[in-house]
Scaffold this active site. Structure first.
Site, PDB file in Angstrom:
ATOM      1  N   TYR A   1     -13.232  -4.139   9.733  1.00  0.00           N
ATOM      2  CA  TYR A   1     -12.191  -3.734   9.716  1.00  0.00           C
ATOM      3  C   TYR A   1     -11.650  -3.826  10.988  1.00  0.00           C
ATOM      4  O   TYR A   1     -10.483  -4.034  11.261  1.00  0.00           O
ATOM      5  CB  TYR A   1     -12.096  -2.144   9.333  1.00  0.00           C
ATOM      6  CG  TYR A   1     -10.907  -1.450   9.348  1.00  0.00           C
ATOM      7  CD1 TYR A   1     -10.008  -1.536   8.558  1.00  0.00           C
ATOM      8  CD2 TYR A   1     -10.615  -0.670  10.549  1.00  0.00           C
ATOM      9  CE1 TYR A   1      -8.620  -0.663   8.549  1.00  0.00           C
ATOM     10  CE2 TYR A   1      -9.585   0.148  10.738  1.00  0.00           C
ATOM     11  CZ  TYR A   1      -8.502   0.011   9.730  1.00  0.00           C
ATOM     12  OH  TYR A   1      -7.453   0.878   9.900  1.00  0.00           O
TER      13      TYR A   1
ATOM     14  N   ALA B   1     -12.270  -5.728  13.767  1.00  0.00           N
ATOM     15  CA  ALA B   1     -12.029  -7.124  13.905  1.00  0.00           C
ATOM     16  C   ALA B   1     -11.176  -7.438  13.261  1.00  0.00           C
ATOM     17  O   ALA B   1     -10.209  -8.307  13.880  1.00  0.00           O
ATOM     18  CB  ALA B   1     -13.343  -7.863  13.811  1.00  0.00           C
TER      19      ALA B   1
ATOM     20  N   GLY C   1       0.881  -1.224  -0.110  1.00  0.00           N
ATOM     21  CA  GLY C   1       0.104   0.021   0.050  1.00  0.00           C
ATOM     22  C   GLY C   1       0.755   1.149   0.136  1.00  0.00           C
ATOM     23  O   GLY C   1       0.626   2.399   0.460  1.00  0.00           O
TER      24      GLY C   1
ATOM     25  N   ILE D   1      -5.593   9.071  11.103  1.00  0.00           N
ATOM     26  CA  ILE D   1      -4.261   9.810  10.207  1.00  0.00           C
ATOM     27  C   ILE D   1      -4.882  10.514   9.129  1.00  0.00           C
ATOM     28  O   ILE D   1      -6.129  10.043   8.485  1.00  0.00           O
ATOM     29  CB  ILE D   1      -3.681   8.676   9.622  1.00  0.00           C
ATOM     30  CG1 ILE D   1      -2.979   7.807  10.563  1.00  0.00           C
ATOM     31  CG2 ILE D   1      -2.313   9.294   8.823  1.00  0.00           C
ATOM     32  CD1 ILE D   1      -2.244   6.495  10.043  1.00  0.00           C
TER      33      ILE D   1
END
Length: 262
Positions: free
Chosen positions: A154, A156, A18, A187
């Site tokens: 997300y 979990a 990413g 962020i």
């Protein structure tokens, strides 16, 4: 050669998943500045991809994508010293458990948990053979402070990633490989802005009101603002460096004081 922050990763080969935008791009840039040979991945190559970072276009949410990255890194560079599993995110709809399908859950688990697991499995044998290596999993404070209305799968998946990271560290630290977790709070990235838009649409409020709602749901941010990607990157840059040689098996929270407990 005198070792400084500018060259302390010289000779090291690092992969940042990413790594084309947001926090991932900031991490890739930070490792490059420290002298590492940097590889980044994302689904699509950005138009402004720098020539000094080796880019691999791959969909890591699928097993074939992770294998493609493993094969290309090892065939091109021979080995990997540093793996930063940064890729992650939530594309599921807001609205709580009732609106989430099996496909929503599986998508979040593939992206936020299984992609790092597969990459670790591909690169760890070489690290263990050489008796050295560093793996960093980028998790989230949502592992401890889940937002059920917005990012339940997300949160979990990130909680599972933190647990897995600790277990993996216990296994491979005696073999010379350090495994660490970094759990950021909010962020300020493009992805976070999109999340605010999804929450706003679901709740029929403005994006600004959605942001205030997220702040409130988190209990506020004592520092008074989200983190900048470069601040997270600086922490990662330290953790993968020789200066952090005794650190492993730990979850480093960088959240401006958001989590209200010790």
């Amino acid at each position: 050669m005198k070792v400084t922050i500018d060259n302390e990763l010289a000779g090291k080969i690092a992969l940042v998943t990413g790594g084309s935008k947001g926090t991932g791009k900031a991490i890739a840039d930070r490792l490059l500045e420290a002298g590492a040979t940097v590889i980044s991945t994302a689904r699509n190559k950005p138009e402004d991809q720098p020539d000094d970072i080796h880019f691999i276009a791959a969909d890591l949410s699928k097993p074939d994508g992770t294998q493609q990255v493993i094969d290309e890194v090892l065939s091109t560079f021979g080995h990997l010293d540093i793996l930063v599993n940064n890729m992650g995110g939530s594309e599921t709809p807001g609205g709580g458990y009732a609106v989430l399908s099996d496909a929503d859950w599986l998508s979040s688990l593939q992206t936020n948990l299984l992609a790092p697991v597969r990459l670790d499995r591909g690169f760890l044998p070489g690290m263990i053979r050489r008796g050295q290596g560093v793996i960093v999993h980028i998790a989230s404070i949502q592992a401890k402070l889940p937002l059920y209305d917005a990012t339940l799968p997300y949160a979990a998946a990130k909680a599972a990633l933190v647990n897995y990271s600790k277990s993996l560290s216990n296994e491979v630290a005696p073999k010379g490989v350090r495994v660490l977790t970094v759990s950021p709070g909010w962020i300020m990235t493009t992805a976070s802005s999109r999340m605010m838009e999804r929450i706003a649409e679901s709740a029929d409020v403005t994006a600004e009101q959605a942001a205030q709602g997220v702040m409130a749901a988190l209990g506020g941010i004592p520092v008074g603002r989200p983190a900048w990607p470069e601040e997270v990157a600086e922490l990662v840059g330290f953790l993968v460096s020789p200066r952090a040689a005794y650190l492993t098996g730990t979850d480093f929270v960088i959240d401006g004081g958001t989590i209200p407990t010790i």
